[in-house]
Write a protein that holds these residues in place. Sequence first.
Motif, mmCIF file in Angstrom:
data_model
loop_
_atom_site.group_PDB
_atom_site.id
_atom_site.type_symbol
_atom_site.label_atom_id
_atom_site.label_comp_id
_atom_site.label_asym_id
_atom_site.label_seq_id
_atom_site.Cartn_x
_atom_site.Cartn_y
_atom_site.Cartn_z
ATOM 1 N N LEU A 1 -49.697 -13.919 0.439
ATOM 2 C CA LEU A 1 -49.339 -13.921 -0.981
ATOM 3 C C LEU A 1 -49.109 -15.315 -1.541
ATOM 4 C CD1 LEU A 1 -46.753 -10.980 -1.152
ATOM 5 C CD2 LEU A 1 -49.187 -10.905 -1.659
ATOM 6 N N GLY A 2 -48.750 -16.246 -0.684
ATOM 7 C CA GLY A 2 -48.445 -17.581 -1.186
ATOM 8 C C GLY A 2 -47.881 -18.432 -0.056
ATOM 9 N N SER A 3 -47.333 -19.602 -0.402
ATOM 10 C CA SER A 3 -46.761 -20.424 0.658
ATOM 11 C C SER A 3 -45.325 -19.949 0.916
ATOM 12 C CB SER A 3 -46.806 -21.898 0.275
ATOM 13 O OG SER A 3 -45.941 -22.104 -0.793
ATOM 14 N N VAL A 4 -44.901 -20.053 2.159
ATOM 15 C CA VAL A 4 -43.645 -19.431 2.574
ATOM 16 C C VAL A 4 -42.746 -20.479 3.214
ATOM 17 C CG1 VAL A 4 -42.620 -17.659 4.061
ATOM 18 C CG2 VAL A 4 -44.850 -17.245 3.001
ATOM 19 N N ARG A 5 -41.478 -20.488 2.774
ATOM 20 C CA ARG A 5 -40.486 -21.367 3.416
ATOM 21 C C ARG A 5 -39.356 -20.522 3.972
ATOM 22 N NH1 ARG A 5 -38.745 -25.480 -0.872
ATOM 23 N NH2 ARG A 5 -36.704 -24.983 -0.004
ATOM 24 N N VAL A 6 -38.884 -20.904 5.153
ATOM 25 C CA VAL A 6 -37.831 -20.104 5.798
ATOM 26 C C VAL A 6 -36.654 -21.017 6.099
ATOM 27 C CG1 VAL A 6 -37.259 -18.654 7.788
ATOM 28 C CG2 VAL A 6 -39.571 -18.642 6.858
ATOM 29 N N SER A 7 -35.445 -20.535 5.841
ATOM 30 C CA SER A 7 -34.262 -21.306 6.229
ATOM 31 C C SER A 7 -33.275 -20.377 6.933
ATOM 32 C CB SER A 7 -33.692 -21.973 4.974
ATOM 33 O OG SER A 7 -32.333 -21.794 4.870
ATOM 34 N N HIS A 8 -32.909 -20.766 8.160
ATOM 35 C CA HIS A 8 -32.005 -19.929 8.964
ATOM 36 C C HIS A 8 -30.559 -20.390 8.795
ATOM 37 C CE1 HIS A 8 -35.321 -17.925 10.972
ATOM 38 N NE2 HIS A 8 -35.896 -19.108 11.140
ATOM 39 N N ASP A 9 -29.648 -19.675 9.453
ATOM 40 C CA ASP A 9 -28.227 -20.079 9.551
ATOM 41 C C ASP A 9 -27.558 -20.270 8.199
ATOM 42 O OD1 ASP A 9 -28.628 -20.050 12.281
ATOM 43 O OD2 ASP A 9 -29.256 -22.150 12.319
ATOM 44 N N ASN A 10 -27.756 -19.303 7.324
ATOM 45 C CA ASN A 10 -27.051 -19.297 6.052
ATOM 46 C C ASN A 10 -26.000 -18.191 6.052
ATOM 47 O OD1 ASN A 10 -28.651 -21.288 4.373
ATOM 48 N ND2 ASN A 10 -30.263 -19.978 5.185
ATOM 49 N N ALA A 11 -25.197 -18.174 5.011
ATOM 50 C CA ALA A 11 -24.185 -17.118 4.893
ATOM 51 C C ALA A 11 -24.075 -16.685 3.440
ATOM 52 C CB ALA A 11 -22.834 -17.639 5.379
ATOM 53 N N ILE A 12 -23.833 -15.384 3.262
ATOM 54 C CA ILE A 12 -23.610 -14.849 1.916
ATOM 55 C C ILE A 12 -22.105 -14.844 1.646
ATOM 56 C CG2 ILE A 12 -23.709 -12.742 0.514
ATOM 57 C CD1 ILE A 12 -26.264 -11.988 1.912
ATOM 58 N N ILE A 13 -21.736 -15.211 0.443
ATOM 59 C CA ILE A 13 -20.351 -15.029 -0.002
ATOM 60 C C ILE A 13 -20.408 -14.103 -1.213
ATOM 61 C CG2 ILE A 13 -18.297 -16.135 -0.985
ATOM 62 C CD1 ILE A 13 -19.027 -18.656 0.546
ATOM 63 N N CYS A 14 -19.533 -13.113 -1.228
ATOM 64 C CA CYS A 14 -19.578 -12.126 -2.300
ATOM 65 C C CYS A 14 -18.176 -11.977 -2.883
ATOM 66 C CB CYS A 14 -20.079 -10.808 -1.715
ATOM 67 S SG CYS A 14 -20.221 -9.503 -2.907
ATOM 68 N N VAL A 15 -18.047 -12.303 -4.154
ATOM 69 C CA VAL A 15 -16.763 -12.222 -4.849
ATOM 70 C C VAL A 15 -16.809 -10.939 -5.673
ATOM 71 C CG1 VAL A 15 -15.343 -13.358 -6.600
ATOM 72 C CG2 VAL A 15 -16.590 -14.739 -4.920
ATOM 73 N N VAL A 16 -15.824 -10.049 -5.467
ATOM 74 C CA VAL A 16 -15.932 -8.694 -6.020
ATOM 75 C C VAL A 16 -14.724 -8.319 -6.871
ATOM 76 C CG1 VAL A 16 -15.953 -6.239 -5.364
ATOM 77 C CG2 VAL A 16 -17.402 -7.861 -4.146
ATOM 78 N N GLY A 17 -14.990 -7.638 -7.971
ATOM 79 C CA GLY A 17 -13.924 -7.070 -8.800
ATOM 80 C C GLY A 17 -14.564 -6.302 -9.937
ATOM 81 N N GLU A 18 -14.045 -5.114 -10.241
ATOM 82 C CA GLU A 18 -14.599 -4.328 -11.358
ATOM 83 C C GLU A 18 -14.562 -5.182 -12.624
ATOM 84 O OE1 GLU A 18 -16.004 -1.373 -11.663
ATOM 85 O OE2 GLU A 18 -15.568 -0.424 -9.725
ATOM 86 N N GLY A 19 -15.665 -5.250 -13.294
ATOM 87 C CA GLY A 19 -15.699 -5.911 -14.606
ATOM 88 C C GLY A 19 -15.730 -7.424 -14.580
ATOM 89 N N ILE A 20 -15.909 -8.060 -13.414
ATOM 90 C CA ILE A 20 -15.841 -9.535 -13.425
ATOM 91 C C ILE A 20 -16.942 -10.152 -14.279
ATOM 92 C CG2 ILE A 20 -14.587 -9.986 -11.268
ATOM 93 C CD1 ILE A 20 -17.196 -10.784 -9.984
ATOM 94 N N GLU A 21 -18.002 -9.403 -14.438
ATOM 95 C CA GLU A 21 -19.109 -9.900 -15.258
ATOM 96 C C GLU A 21 -18.644 -10.236 -16.682
ATOM 97 O OE1 GLU A 21 -23.539 -8.102 -15.745
ATOM 98 O OE2 GLU A 21 -21.844 -6.981 -16.547
#
Length: 453
Positions: free
Chosen positions: A379-399
């Motif tokens: 489909l196209g050129s591909v880049r991969v990056s390992h060893d990452n982490a997701i951070i998720c900040v959660v609360g009803e209505g924070i948007e």
Amino acid sequence: MGPMVLKFGGTSVEDAAAMRRLVGIVRDRIPQRPVVVVSALRGVTDALLQAVRLASGGEAGAGLEQLDPQLERHLHISAELLEGKQREAVERVVEVARGEIRDLLRIVKGHPGTRLPLQDELVAYGERLSAAVTAVILRSEGIAGRMVDARGCIVTTDEHTQAVPIPTLTRERTRAELLPLVAEGYVPVLGGFIASAENGATTTLGRGGSDYSAAMVGAALEAAEIQIWTDVTGFLTADPRVVPDARPLARLSYAEAAELAFFGAKVLHPKTIQPAVETNVPVRICNSRQPEMPGTLIDSRAELSDGGVKAIAHKPGITLVQVTSTRMLGAYGFLRALFEIFEKHRTGVDIVTTSEVSVSLSVDDTRRLPAILEDLRQLGSVRVSHDNAIICVVGEGIENIPGVAARVFGTVSDINVVLISQGASSINLTFVVSEDEVTSAVARLHAAFFSGL
Ligand code: ADP
Ligand code: ASP
Ligand code: MG
């Protein structure tokens, strides 16, 4: 009112003292008609998996040897809490299991092709044994515990080690197995995590899957509540291993708990909330060492909190894949083609962002990544990056609360944020950083949002 499902995790059944506490918790809930779901004793699943690894490397004997002390823990518990015929019954169950495990390990050693299905068969002994021991201990205390083989209740696909439940069959069989027992005053005791495919083969639901089993049993029985008994006093504002002063939350909505569990809060298996939402059964997280504490109640009510943010979750081990194509985004069907590749290789994607010429995706299951990358390169050129982490900040209505994003990114302004996602649901702000920086980022965010509250 339906019965009450009580799920006890590995630390909540790990020794005789834990079992005594379990008996007290069950006894206090007899009027609510409890159904008990137990994990393997803490450490047993790891030892069983290690045995399978050793056996498939040709060392079945060593596999059994390192497992023996774990099997003996069941005998220690029984020696401390049981006597006479009940104690002998447990000793027999453990001895029979040991013989079967030895035979299965030999087959894995001799026939490497059998590893995957037999791994599930072997790992299931953890939950089968803890359920057997728990049922006898309850009986010794005058509670009508009755072991039920969970494999006759939870029906799944045959995807070994990560099987997916089939809800209609599971509901039918769980009700048929458990409701008559509950009606007669028994306390059914099932192993979590284990299930069976339609052809009868033993399957498992992925690590930590006992929570998911409890939720499916709760949904099938239209339970009054699903209680998850563990080693922390409820859902905390962050992972206590990273933020030692994280605080328990009195309430979360289903949506908040689902996001947090999905993005790494290990206290709940990520799929636990789904069956509960569908049947509107409340989930409560409780500390088996402090049963008098209220814990965290999770249900459909969405409550706004003052600062907006209720909790922060994080998940290391994330790989980012970026596909860039100059002939792509304007073209119809590009995203479909992209996601078909992930579907073909049965790999889930957690976060997706797009720009004019590229799409970035995060994945945590990299087992099929080489084949996926090969297809993506069409489909196209591909880049991969390992060893990452997701951070998720959660609360009803924070948007809708002004300034949350500015405060989040202001707090981690010296850290390189590689991907941001907000707005897919109104309750979370999710971003990706390098794995090396995740603990510092989470600790600082926690201090920014929760200190002084
Ligand atoms: P169990 O064996 O009872 O299923 P787990 O170890 O699977 O217990 O889950 C409980 C653990 O989850 C806690 O001891 C804690 O270290 C971890 N954890 C991670 N994030 C959170 C959170 N937000 N709230 C509570 N516990 C969390
Ligand atoms: N015993 C399984 C595991 O360790 C399932 C569970 O504890 O929920 O992953
Ligand atoms: Mg768990």
